[in-house]
Structures are given as C-alpha cells and as structure tokens.
Design a protein around this motif. Sequence first.
Motif, PDB file in Angstrom:
ATOM      1  N   GLN A 105       0.812  -1.222   0.054  1.00 30.56           N
ATOM      2  CA  GLN A 105       0.187  -0.017  -0.094  1.00 30.56           C
ATOM      3  C   GLN A 105       0.903   1.109  -0.014  1.00 30.56           C
ATOM      4  O   GLN A 105       0.642   2.258  -0.769  1.00 30.56           O
ATOM      5  CB  GLN A 105      -1.136  -0.025   1.029  1.00 30.56           C
ATOM      6  CG  GLN A 105      -1.628   1.564   1.366  1.00 30.56           C
ATOM      7  CD  GLN A 105      -2.727   1.346   2.423  1.00 30.56           C
ATOM      8  OE1 GLN A 105      -3.180   0.157   2.787  1.00 30.56           O
ATOM      9  NE2 GLN A 105      -3.246   2.301   2.775  1.00 30.56           N
ATOM     10  N   VAL A 106       1.734   1.292   0.786  1.00 23.55           N
ATOM     11  CA  VAL A 106       2.656   2.283   0.919  1.00 23.55           C
ATOM     12  C   VAL A 106       4.246   2.082   0.722  1.00 23.55           C
ATOM     13  O   VAL A 106       4.647   1.280   1.003  1.00 23.55           O
ATOM     14  CB  VAL A 106       2.684   3.021   2.423  1.00 23.55           C
ATOM     15  CG1 VAL A 106       3.618   4.124   2.671  1.00 23.55           C
ATOM     16  CG2 VAL A 106       1.333   3.436   3.027  1.00 23.55           C
ATOM     17  N   ARG A 107       4.704   3.023  -0.085  1.00 21.88           N
ATOM     18  CA  ARG A 107       6.065   2.677  -0.385  1.00 21.88           C
ATOM     19  C   ARG A 107       7.113   3.828  -0.237  1.00 21.88           C
ATOM     20  O   ARG A 107       6.597   5.013  -0.708  1.00 21.88           O
ATOM     21  CB  ARG A 107       6.264   2.494  -2.014  1.00 21.88           C
ATOM     22  CG  ARG A 107       7.417   2.074  -2.504  1.00 21.88           C
ATOM     23  CD  ARG A 107       7.508   1.900  -3.889  1.00 21.88           C
ATOM     24  NE  ARG A 107       8.821   2.026  -4.794  1.00 21.88           N
ATOM     25  CZ  ARG A 107       9.490   0.843  -5.003  1.00 21.88           C
ATOM     26  NH1 ARG A 107       9.035  -0.471  -4.428  1.00 21.88           N
ATOM     27  NH2 ARG A 107      10.499   0.724  -5.630  1.00 21.88           N
ATOM     28  N   VAL A 128       4.906   7.254  -1.298  1.00 22.92           N
ATOM     29  CA  VAL A 128       3.708   7.090  -2.074  1.00 22.92           C
ATOM     30  C   VAL A 128       2.569   6.190  -1.381  1.00 22.92           C
ATOM     31  O   VAL A 128       2.922   5.079  -1.021  1.00 22.92           O
ATOM     32  CB  VAL A 128       4.011   6.507  -3.450  1.00 22.92           C
ATOM     33  CG1 VAL A 128       2.984   6.059  -4.300  1.00 22.92           C
ATOM     34  CG2 VAL A 128       4.905   7.279  -4.129  1.00 22.92           C
ATOM     35  N   ASP A 129       1.470   6.745  -1.465  1.00 25.13           N
ATOM     36  CA  ASP A 129       0.473   5.868  -0.678  1.00 25.13           C
ATOM     37  C   ASP A 129      -0.552   5.406  -1.966  1.00 25.13           C
ATOM     38  O   ASP A 129      -1.362   6.203  -2.268  1.00 25.13           O
ATOM     39  CB  ASP A 129      -0.226   6.710   0.136  1.00 25.13           C
ATOM     40  CG  ASP A 129      -1.230   5.884   1.372  1.00 25.13           C
ATOM     41  OD1 ASP A 129      -1.831   4.687   0.614  1.00 25.13           O
ATOM     42  OD2 ASP A 129      -1.234   5.799   2.164  1.00 25.13           O
ATOM     43  N   ASN A 130      -0.610   4.256  -2.379  1.00 30.76           N
ATOM     44  CA  ASN A 130      -1.506   3.664  -3.255  1.00 30.76           C
ATOM     45  C   ASN A 130      -3.052   3.536  -3.151  1.00 30.76           C
ATOM     46  O   ASN A 130      -3.588   3.662  -4.043  1.00 30.76           O
ATOM     47  CB  ASN A 130      -1.071   2.337  -3.762  1.00 30.76           C
ATOM     48  CG  ASN A 130       0.497   2.508  -4.573  1.00 30.76           C
ATOM     49  OD1 ASN A 130       0.655   3.418  -5.262  1.00 30.76           O
ATOM     50  ND2 ASN A 130       1.324   1.369  -4.161  1.00 30.76           N
ATOM     51  N   ILE A 131      -3.467   3.711  -1.784  1.00 35.32           N
ATOM     52  CA  ILE A 131      -4.824   3.522  -1.468  1.00 35.32           C
ATOM     53  C   ILE A 131      -5.381   4.971  -1.528  1.00 35.32           C
ATOM     54  O   ILE A 131      -6.422   5.123  -1.947  1.00 35.32           O
ATOM     55  CB  ILE A 131      -4.677   2.779  -0.185  1.00 35.32           C
ATOM     56  CG1 ILE A 131      -4.144   1.362  -0.243  1.00 35.32           C
ATOM     57  CG2 ILE A 131      -6.426   2.704   0.317  1.00 35.32           C
ATOM     58  CD1 ILE A 131      -4.973   0.462  -1.267  1.00 35.32           C
ATOM     59  N   GLU A 132      -4.618   5.869  -0.670  1.00 42.20           N
ATOM     60  CA  GLU A 132      -4.993   7.262  -0.334  1.00 42.20           C
ATOM     61  C   GLU A 132      -4.593   7.824  -1.589  1.00 42.20           C
ATOM     62  O   GLU A 132      -5.212   9.000  -1.596  1.00 42.20           O
ATOM     63  CB  GLU A 132      -4.276   7.614   0.849  1.00 42.20           C
ATOM     64  CG  GLU A 132      -4.485   6.960   2.175  1.00 42.20           C
ATOM     65  CD  GLU A 132      -5.896   7.296   2.793  1.00 42.20           C
ATOM     66  OE1 GLU A 132      -6.416   8.389   2.625  1.00 42.20           O
ATOM     67  OE2 GLU A 132      -6.356   6.272   3.215  1.00 42.20           O
ATOM     68  N   LYS A 133      -4.024   7.476  -2.717  1.00 40.26           N
ATOM     69  CA  LYS A 133      -3.427   8.105  -3.725  1.00 40.26           C
ATOM     70  C   LYS A 133      -2.874   9.425  -3.357  1.00 40.26           C
ATOM     71  O   LYS A 133      -3.377  10.580  -4.029  1.00 40.26           O
ATOM     72  CB  LYS A 133      -4.841   8.536  -4.692  1.00 40.26           C
ATOM     73  CG  LYS A 133      -5.453   7.320  -5.284  1.00 40.26           C
ATOM     74  CD  LYS A 133      -4.908   6.445  -6.141  1.00 40.26           C
ATOM     75  CE  LYS A 133      -5.804   5.499  -6.580  1.00 40.26           C
ATOM     76  NZ  LYS A 133      -5.049   4.299  -6.862  1.00 40.26           N
ATOM     77  N   THR A 134      -1.893   9.642  -2.360  1.00 42.33           N
ATOM     78  CA  THR A 134      -1.125  10.396  -2.244  1.00 42.33           C
ATOM     79  C   THR A 134       0.377  10.231  -2.310  1.00 42.33           C
ATOM     80  O   THR A 134       0.858   9.111  -2.469  1.00 42.33           O
ATOM     81  CB  THR A 134      -1.136  10.947  -0.663  1.00 42.33           C
ATOM     82  OG1 THR A 134      -0.844   9.569   0.062  1.00 42.33           O
ATOM     83  CG2 THR A 134      -2.724  11.173  -0.287  1.00 42.33           C
ATOM     84  N   SER A 135       1.139  11.268  -2.787  1.00 46.34           N
ATOM     85  CA  SER A 135       2.698  11.284  -2.801  1.00 46.34           C
ATOM     86  C   SER A 135       3.310  12.517  -2.133  1.00 46.34           C
ATOM     87  O   SER A 135       2.826  13.550  -2.399  1.00 46.34           O
ATOM     88  CB  SER A 135       2.838  11.325  -4.461  1.00 46.34           C
ATOM     89  OG  SER A 135       4.141  11.217  -4.736  1.00 46.34           O
ATOM     90  N   ASP A 136       4.157  12.118  -1.455  1.00 45.99           N
ATOM     91  CA  ASP A 136       4.760  13.392  -0.576  1.00 45.99           C
ATOM     92  C   ASP A 136       6.322  13.063  -0.804  1.00 45.99           C
ATOM     93  O   ASP A 136       6.872  11.927  -1.033  1.00 45.99           O
ATOM     94  CB  ASP A 136       4.699  13.060   0.947  1.00 45.99           C
ATOM     95  CG  ASP A 136       3.451  13.303   1.292  1.00 45.99           C
ATOM     96  OD1 ASP A 136       2.536  12.208   1.457  1.00 45.99           O
ATOM     97  OD2 ASP A 136       2.681  14.423   1.300  1.00 45.99           O
TER      98      ASP A 136
END
Lengths: 178, 178, 178, 178
Positions: A105-107, A128-136
């Motif tokens: 889920q999170v990378r 990168v959070d593939n479920i929340e669709k966020t990228s920091d």
Amino acid sequence: NFASGPEGAGKVFASYTIYKGKAVLSAEPVLPKFYKLDSGHVKVDRQGVILLTFCPAIGERKYDWEKKKFFALSPTEVGSLISLGAGGSCEFFHDPSMKSSAAGQVRKSLSIKPHADGTGYMVSLNVVDNIEKTSDRFVVPVTAAEFATLRVAASFALPHLLGWDRCILQSTQDVPEN
Amino acid sequence: NFASGPEGAGKVFASYTIYKGKAVLSAEPVLPKFYKLDSGHVKVDRQGVILLTFCPAIGERKYDWEKKKFFALSPTEVGSLISLGAGGSCEFFHDPSMKSSAAGQVRKSLSIKPHADGTGYMVSLNVVDNIEKTSDRFVVPVTAAEFATLRVAASFALPHLLGWDRCILQSTQDVPEN
Amino acid sequence: NFASGPEGAGKVFASYTIYKGKAVLSAEPVLPKFYKLDSGHVKVDRQGVILLTFCPAIGERKYDWEKKKFFALSPTEVGSLISLGAGGSCEFFHDPSMKSSAAGQVRKSLSIKPHADGTGYMVSLNVVDNIEKTSDRFVVPVTAAEFATLRVAASFALPHLLGWDRCILQSTQDVPEN
Amino acid sequence: NFASGPEGAGKVFASYTIYKGKAVLSAEPVLPKFYKLDSGHVKVDRQGVILLTFCPAIGERKYDWEKKKFFALSPTEVGSLISLGAGGSCEFFHDPSMKSSAAGQVRKSLSIKPHADGTGYMVSLNVVDNIEKTSDRFVVPVTAAEFATLRVAASFALPHLLGWDRCILQSTQDVPEN
C-alpha cells in the motif's frame, strides 16, 4: 539515574536537526527492545534504528510538524550511510506494512546523492500511498559538514542499536581469585 | 544494573546477524575474563573475542543451528578485519586444540576476500576434522554496507575485548585537595 | 563499582602485548590525575599517557621483566601515532629527568618506521644513560594488524587521557522544569 | 558519582591546550542543557559546544588569561573540523549578539588553514568590536599531531554535545518476559 529517576519513566529526547528552505530533516537514535529469557538472561527482541523525520516548510523558518513523515534506518542501512565514500550514493526502499495484509500500500524511498562539486549531499524522501492516492516528497540539501556530523553521531549510535553496549557490561561480583 | 540485578546472573545476548541463501553468519562480542590478585587489584586472565557463528541453510530462510560452527577472532584478528583496505583480504588459521594432546585434529580457516567489483566480501569458514574425517564449509557473501556495520561494531568492541574500558574507570574517593 | 568495591583500592590491569623474537612490547592506558579546587570542582592535574613497556627476550618465549624500560606517550604523541598515514613514520625524544637537576643524564627515543612493503612497522626504543654509561635498545616488529589494534585502542583511550570523559558526565538533579 | 557527590555541584575541568610562541589555544567540551517536559521526559534545550579559548603570550611561556577570547564551535562546526581532508580548510563567522539589539557590534571569525607542506594547520581567531573600536587577532600554529589529537577528542565529544549519549541509556526495570 539521569532524569529517569526511581519511577523509571524518563526518556531523553535529543536529535540532530537540519533546517533548510523546503524541509527540515531530524535524526535521532531509537534503542533496541529487549526481552527476558526463562534463564533470567536478556536478549535483543528488535534492533534499534536511526529515525529520520522529514517535515515540509510552510514559510520562512516555519515547518508543518503535522505533515511529518518517518524513515527508520536499520543498523545495516546506517552502515551504508557511514561508509559512503567520495562520490558515493545510496538508496533504500521500505514498505512499512511489509509482511502484513497492507503490504504494497505504502512505498517509501530514501535517497542520498552527492553534489557533483563535493560540497554535500541531496537527501530525498518519497512516500507514495497507493490507496490514499497521495505522494509526498521532501528534499533536504545537506552540507559536507552536516553530513560529517550525522556520520559521527550515527557511528556512535550503531553499536547501541545492535545492543552491543549491553553485552560489554558485566557483573564484577564474580571475579575469581587467582 | 541493567538486567544483571543483585543476583549478578544476567547476561545480555546481542548479535549482528547476516542471513544469506546458503548460510547465516552471526557476530557477537565475548568479554575478557578477569581474576583478582592478592593485592585486591584485578588483571585480565583471558582477552575477549568477537565470536563468529556460521550455520548452514536447510531451506528458504531456514537454518540448522544444530550444525553451527564457531570462529573466535582475537583482538589482533579484529584489528586485521577493521583495517582491511580497498581490495584487501585476510585469512586466519585456528587449531581449537592447540597446545593440547588433540592438537592437529581439527583445523579451521576463515577467509575474507573482496569481490572484484568492490560491492562487498566473500566470508568463508572451513572446518576440517582429521579424526572424524569431516569437512564443513560455509560461504556468506557480505555486502559493503554489512561489512561497514560489522567494522564499526567491532571497533567499538575492541577496547573492551582488551579490558581497556575497565582500566579507564577509577575511584574518585581519592581526588586530593589542591 | 567493578573490582574497586567500597574500599576504593581496586585497579584493573589490562594491556595489549606484542611478543616477538627479540623483545616484547606492552601498551596500557594510565589515567590522568585530578585535584579538587576550593570551589569543590575538580581539575586535571596531570594528563594520562599510553605507557609502553619493552622487555628483552632471553630465550624462546621467555622475557626478562627485570630489564624492562618504559616510554610514556603523551596525548599529542598518541595523536601522532593514531594519525600515521601510509608510509608515515614518527620519532619521539624524552628526557625522564627534564626540568630537574638530573636533566640530560638519560635520553630515550622511540621510533616507529613503516616496513617498505607496507606489512607493518618497526618499533624501536633506545635508552642511553650518560652517567651509568649504559645503552639499551629494543626492536619490535609490529604487523599491520597489530598496529591497527593498537591504533583503535589508543583512539578509545585518548579522550580519557585528557579527562574529557569526566567532563561529559553531569549531575541530573538540576534539570530545570520548562 | 565522580567528584559530583551527593551535593551535585562538582564540575570537572579538562582541556586540551596547545601553547605556542604568540598565543595559547585551549579546547574543552561544554555539555548541552536539558529541561524537563510536563510528561517527566527530558529534552535538549541548547546543544553543547567545543569551547575554544585563545590567550596572547606576554613573554616566554607566559600568557595573559585576562585577555582571553572565546569561540564556541557548534556540533555542525565540529563536524566540519573533524572532516577536514588533506589540504582542506574551513572558516566560521560568529556574531555573539546575533538576534539581540547588540547584533553587528562584535564580529568573530575562526579560520583553520593547512600549511602547504602538510605539517599542520594555522588556526586564527579575529575579534572585531565596532563599538569599542578594538581588534584582536590570535594565531596558533597547530602541528599535524596536535590537530589529530583535537580531531579524536572532538569526535568523542560530538555525540555528547547533541545529547545522544543520554538517549542511548535506558531504564531496565521494564524488560518484559518472553
């Protein structure tokens, strides 16, 4: 003994923090966890880490600690950082949910790349959070002096992350005669 | 103080362990032994070592600890490991029964050879038993980062293996005036 | 605490000793001496040293400790030894009776010279006594591994020889609130 | 414990001092200041420094301590000093009244420049006071051995300046079973 007192509760918070224009990077040692064996002896349950905390800047010398992201360097990753040679770089990939149902889920990836002119390193964290669709993404330029300070502090901490400082203490009641 | 308590029995087990496909290599410090002189002072009886333990793999991420073999690095052998330069290698030969009637029966050799591309080292242990007619061989590829971690941990341990950490403590009841 | 016990008398003797065909060389840390100021604070009176002891061999693996000679490395001389680079050498001259009426009577010189092939160092001590008309010379070949071990142990000891390990302890009764 | 006794007042003064013809340079570690949080935990309030003290010579082996000037190296500046490579130099600029109404009045600069022949460094402190119209300059040539000693002592002190030595201690009353 220090501020832990007889109640045994006192922790000491001490970090090495690098404040830059776009983000702040803070490093601190986290100790290993031990457990007691039936024999009364003690063993390392989980090794310590050097915990890196990144926060974004939201203005001049203002940082948003609510948005902090972590990256925990294992002892071997600390070894990698300590031994970076001239011109060397390193990159680490973590999945915080590895070995659980949330795996993938999170990378997170941490990268340390030297500046071409030898004046320091660019340290970047991507989450990168593939479920929340966020990228920091956090980018902190670290000078050669700052990296040297971090390298010396991390070398000091490394045997403690392994628990080797606890091995090398021993009771003296049993020093035999002759 | 730590987990040793007033009974004085508690030991702490902490190792740096490298798991690879064919074998696992574990390293831990073993403290010197001291004895008390008639004067009440204390002297090193036997220096400490860095104890290396090798076990063969018997499946994916499964190791046979019953088949473990040891190799104990003396302080000078630790010095050799710590000071390995770029492209350097070292090899040590031990007879566990040296100076006894069983001398020559078992021969152990530990070899640390750098990979040609500088990415790490091949660490091999060979144990030949001339009476039992057995021969064991363990090969563990160690990355540059793993070797750096081992190098820093071993440098930390080395003064303790010599007992120099005990020398540098001193009673303070006798700090004179003026 | 260790073997010093409440009587406060216990010292710990731990040395790093190199036995060779013609002589033996032993190294151990000697702590600084402190004294108490009127204010109750403590100050370094005399810095510590790394004490080198040389003895001649009188047979196979037999050494004459009655004929031992000393050379005490000051903190700066330890710094010189620790920082010897590839191919580097150093030499120190001592007059044990410097600043006294016996000055000039005894002259000691310690020399550390690298072997041309990089496999180690020749460590020599010369002691000339102009009154007794005696001259002693000890030569100990030290391998690269032995020198590395000595270098790591001396680096560990050096802050203690300066008394800096005592500075960095502090009472915690006075950690203020807020 | 050491000379601090139950009254908790004892400090230990230990410096590394380099006496030269025109000036003396003394270095000592100054510990961080901690404060207690409401939770009972402890945090670093102000990081430690390596305090450098310069005094002018007023005769052969006589120094005027009344005219001493200070320069406090922060942890990152210590990292800069520790990591000076062959031929490397560094320079630091301090305004002791930074962030106050007196800012800009006093300007200090410390410079460490290598001798061309590699035998050591020239360490200089300049202190300009724009209000008093005074200018002080101290120049201390430091040999390679003296710089190596300072480098090892500063590396030892650095984790303590950050307070990391306090982090890595922990209570052991709470080592769980299993």
